[in-house]
Write an enzyme that holds these catalytic residues in place. Structure first.
Site, PDB file in Angstrom:
ATOM      1  CE1 TYR A 145       3.570   7.899  -0.789  1.00 24.67           C
ATOM      2  CE2 TYR A 145       5.761   7.087  -1.326  1.00 24.67           C
ATOM      3  CZ  TYR A 145       4.494   6.874  -0.817  1.00 24.67           C
ATOM      4  OH  TYR A 145       4.158   5.630  -0.313  1.00 24.67           O
ATOM      5  CB  SER A 174       7.489   4.325   1.392  1.00 22.18           C
ATOM      6  OG  SER A 174       7.900   4.047   0.066  1.00 22.18           O
TER       7      SER A 174
HETATM    8  P1  NAI Z   1      -4.489   3.029  -0.558  1.00 20.46           P
HETATM    9  O1  NAI Z   1      -4.698   4.182  -1.463  1.00 20.46           O
HETATM   10  O2  NAI Z   1      -5.335   1.826  -0.736  1.00 20.46           O
HETATM   11  O3  NAI Z   1      -4.620   3.470   0.950  1.00 20.46           O
HETATM   12  C1  NAI Z   1      -4.383   4.758   1.426  1.00 20.46           C
HETATM   13  C2  NAI Z   1      -5.462   5.084   2.408  1.00 20.46           C
HETATM   14  O4  NAI Z   1      -5.227   6.347   3.034  1.00 20.46           O
HETATM   15  C3  NAI Z   1      -6.840   5.164   1.709  1.00 20.46           C
HETATM   16  O5  NAI Z   1      -7.749   4.354   2.412  1.00 20.46           O
HETATM   17  C4  NAI Z   1      -7.178   6.640   1.819  1.00 20.46           C
HETATM   18  O6  NAI Z   1      -8.550   6.895   1.913  1.00 20.46           O
HETATM   19  C5  NAI Z   1      -6.454   7.005   3.108  1.00 20.46           C
HETATM   20  N1  NAI Z   1      -6.301   8.451   3.257  1.00 20.46           N
HETATM   21  C6  NAI Z   1      -5.862   9.338   2.333  1.00 20.46           C
HETATM   22  N2  NAI Z   1      -5.938  10.588   2.825  1.00 20.46           N
HETATM   23  C7  NAI Z   1      -6.432  10.481   4.089  1.00 20.46           C
HETATM   24  C8  NAI Z   1      -6.737  11.408   5.111  1.00 20.46           C
HETATM   25  N3  NAI Z   1      -6.539  12.722   4.929  1.00 20.46           N
HETATM   26  N4  NAI Z   1      -7.234  10.942   6.285  1.00 20.46           N
HETATM   27  C9  NAI Z   1      -7.428   9.607   6.469  1.00 20.46           C
HETATM   28  N5  NAI Z   1      -7.163   8.694   5.539  1.00 20.46           N
HETATM   29  C10 NAI Z   1      -6.663   9.111   4.361  1.00 20.46           C
HETATM   30  O7  NAI Z   1      -2.957   2.650  -0.700  1.00 20.46           O
HETATM   31  P2  NAI Z   1      -2.041   1.767   0.258  1.00 20.46           P
HETATM   32  O8  NAI Z   1      -0.977   1.219  -0.589  1.00 20.46           O
HETATM   33  O9  NAI Z   1      -2.839   0.850   1.069  1.00 20.46           O
HETATM   34  O10 NAI Z   1      -1.368   2.888   1.190  1.00 20.46           O
HETATM   35  C11 NAI Z   1      -1.305   2.788   2.585  1.00 20.46           C
HETATM   36  C12 NAI Z   1       0.010   3.356   3.074  1.00 20.46           C
HETATM   37  O11 NAI Z   1       1.069   2.513   2.627  1.00 20.46           O
HETATM   38  C13 NAI Z   1       0.335   4.756   2.580  1.00 20.46           C
HETATM   39  O12 NAI Z   1       0.894   5.507   3.639  1.00 20.46           O
HETATM   40  C14 NAI Z   1       1.366   4.516   1.504  1.00 20.46           C
HETATM   41  O13 NAI Z   1       2.215   5.616   1.347  1.00 20.46           O
HETATM   42  C15 NAI Z   1       2.089   3.313   2.081  1.00 20.46           C
HETATM   43  N6  NAI Z   1       2.861   2.525   1.136  1.00 20.46           N
HETATM   44  C16 NAI Z   1       2.244   1.833   0.122  1.00 20.46           C
HETATM   45  C17 NAI Z   1       2.998   1.075  -0.735  1.00 20.46           C
HETATM   46  C18 NAI Z   1       2.414   0.299  -1.854  1.00 20.46           C
HETATM   47  O14 NAI Z   1       3.174  -0.136  -2.725  1.00 20.46           O
HETATM   48  N7  NAI Z   1       1.117   0.054  -1.897  1.00 20.46           N
HETATM   49  C19 NAI Z   1       4.457   0.963  -0.584  1.00 20.46           C
HETATM   50  C20 NAI Z   1       4.999   1.761   0.487  1.00 20.46           C
HETATM   51  C21 NAI Z   1       4.210   2.493   1.321  1.00 20.46           C
HETATM   52  C1  BGC Z   2       4.455   3.858  -3.412  1.00 21.46           C
HETATM   53  C2  BGC Z   2       4.044   2.900  -4.492  1.00 21.46           C
HETATM   54  C3  BGC Z   2       5.266   2.247  -5.112  1.00 21.46           C
HETATM   55  C4  BGC Z   2       6.208   1.697  -4.058  1.00 21.46           C
HETATM   56  C5  BGC Z   2       7.509   1.207  -4.647  1.00 21.46           C
HETATM   57  C6  BGC Z   2       5.333   3.148  -2.422  1.00 21.46           C
HETATM   58  O1  BGC Z   2       5.710   3.982  -1.378  1.00 21.46           O
HETATM   59  O2  BGC Z   2       3.294   4.374  -2.758  1.00 21.46           O
HETATM   60  O3  BGC Z   2       3.316   3.579  -5.483  1.00 21.46           O
HETATM   61  O4  BGC Z   2       4.850   1.194  -5.962  1.00 21.46           O
HETATM   62  O5  BGC Z   2       6.488   2.668  -3.088  1.00 21.46           O
HETATM   63  O6  BGC Z   2       8.112   2.154  -5.492  1.00 21.46           O
END
Ligand code: NAI
Ligand code: BGC
Length: 269
Positions: free
Chosen positions: A167, A154
């Site tokens: 986080y 991130s």
């Molecule tokens: P999301 O909430 O759609 O996806 C996260 C996924 O991780 C979900 O499918 C959830 O079920 C899964 N998860 C949570 N705990 C778990 C566990 N114990 N075992 C297996 N799976 C588990 O959100 P998103 O945005 O797709 O997040 C994916 C990754 O991207 C995360 O690591 C998040 O930190 C990272 N990220 C997201 C950003 C954003 O703006 N959407 C920005 C930077 C990083």
């Molecule tokens: C976080 C998001 C956030 C983004 C930018 C990600 O790592 O999961 O919630 O919007 O960073 O701040």
């Protein structure tokens, strides 16, 4: 008519964690579009995983859903065993699963801290270990590398984030986990890299992008003037897993619409 995508990941298979939604889904579909077979890990959301599998198949790849908690060593071992049983190999890991449990500094509970570190950091570590063990077992195959690992970090691996210390600490840790593993494993031709997304519209930040007032504030941090789409990340992951990125290891691709450019300095200083 658009050209058929180059299937540069044909005969390779991938494990993508947290792939029932958001960025994990986008990475799975992008890998499948390039010919990879994908083990679609999910935690609770079986329907979401089934939808990811369907989208992978529509994109011309193979996929199957696999339940597992990335913070459980037993689940991670079982998940990799199932992936190998199904596709014969694991050539690519996208360690994507992650979550936020936000609270101000002194309101953050020990449980909030432990859970986020356990999933975002320890979960990635456990999956990376299993991937490397499997890369070694199977030996050199279809790629110039023995195996490829992509950690979903991130912008908060460098941008401090008040109200989210668990986080930010998990992503800062993930960044040095990635680099240290890359340094150790390069001699074996295992490539380890990270993607650092900025704000991408997914479930994790829905409370922000679904509220016009918060969205307006967010745009002040976003020189490029739009929130990201999961495909902005998926396509990059597919490239990073391919031999086009063969000389890249120990590095982070920041995909953030300019969030790391200190936008508040644009008209100051
Ligand atoms: P999301 O909430 O759609 O996806 C996260 C996924 O991780 C979900 O499918 C959830 O079920 C899964 N998860 C949570 N705990 C778990 C566990 N114990 N075992 C297996 N799976 C588990 O959100 P998103 O945005 O797709 O997040 C994916 C990754 O991207 C995360 O690591 C998040 O930190 C990272 N990220 C997201 C950003 C954003 O703006 N959407 C920005 C930077 C990083
Ligand atoms: C976080 C998001 C956030 C983004 C930018 C990600 O790592 O999961 O919630 O919007 O960073 O701040």
């Amino acid at each position: 008519m658009s050209e058929a995508p180059e299937r540069y990941l044909a005969d390779q298979s991938a494990v993508v964690t947290g792939a029932s939604s958001g960025l994990g889904r986008a990475c799975s579909v992008a890998l499948a579009k390039r010919g990879a077979s994908v083990a679609v890990n999910f935690y609770h959301d079986a329907d979401g995983a089934a939808e990811t599998v369907r989208l992978c198949e529509d994109a011309g790849g193979k996929a199957f859903p696999i339940q597992g908690d990335v913070s459980s060593e037993d689940d991670v071992k079982a998940m990799f065993a199932k992936a190998v049983e199904t596709y014969g190999t694991v050539d690519i890991l996208v360690a994507n699963a992650g979550l936020q449990m936000d609270a101000t500094f002194t309101e953050m509970t020990r449980k909030d801290w432990d859970t986020v570190i356990a999933v975002n950091l320890t979960g990635a570590f456990l999956c990376m270990q299993e991937a490397v063990r499997q890369f070694r077992r199977q030996g050199m195959r279809k790629s110039r590398a023995l195996g490829k690992i992509i950690a979903m970090s991130s912008v908060h691996d460098v941008i401090p984030w008040a109200g989210h210390v668990n986080y930010a600490a998990s992503k800062g840790g993930l960044s040095l986990l990635m680099k240290s593993a890359a340094q150790e494993l390069a001699v074996e031709k295992i490539r380890v890299n990270a993607i650092s997304p900025g704000a991408i519209a997914t479930a994790i930040n829905k409370s922000v992008w679904s509220d016009p007032a918060q969205m307006k504030e967010l745009m002040k941090l976003m020189p490029y003037g739009r929130i990201g789409h999961p495909d902005d990340i998926g396509e990059a992951a597919a490239w990073m897993a391919s031999d086009y990125a063969d000389y890249m290891t120990g590095n982070t691709m920041v995909i953030d619409g300019g969030m790391e450019l200190y936008p508040e300095f644009r008209d100051n200083g």
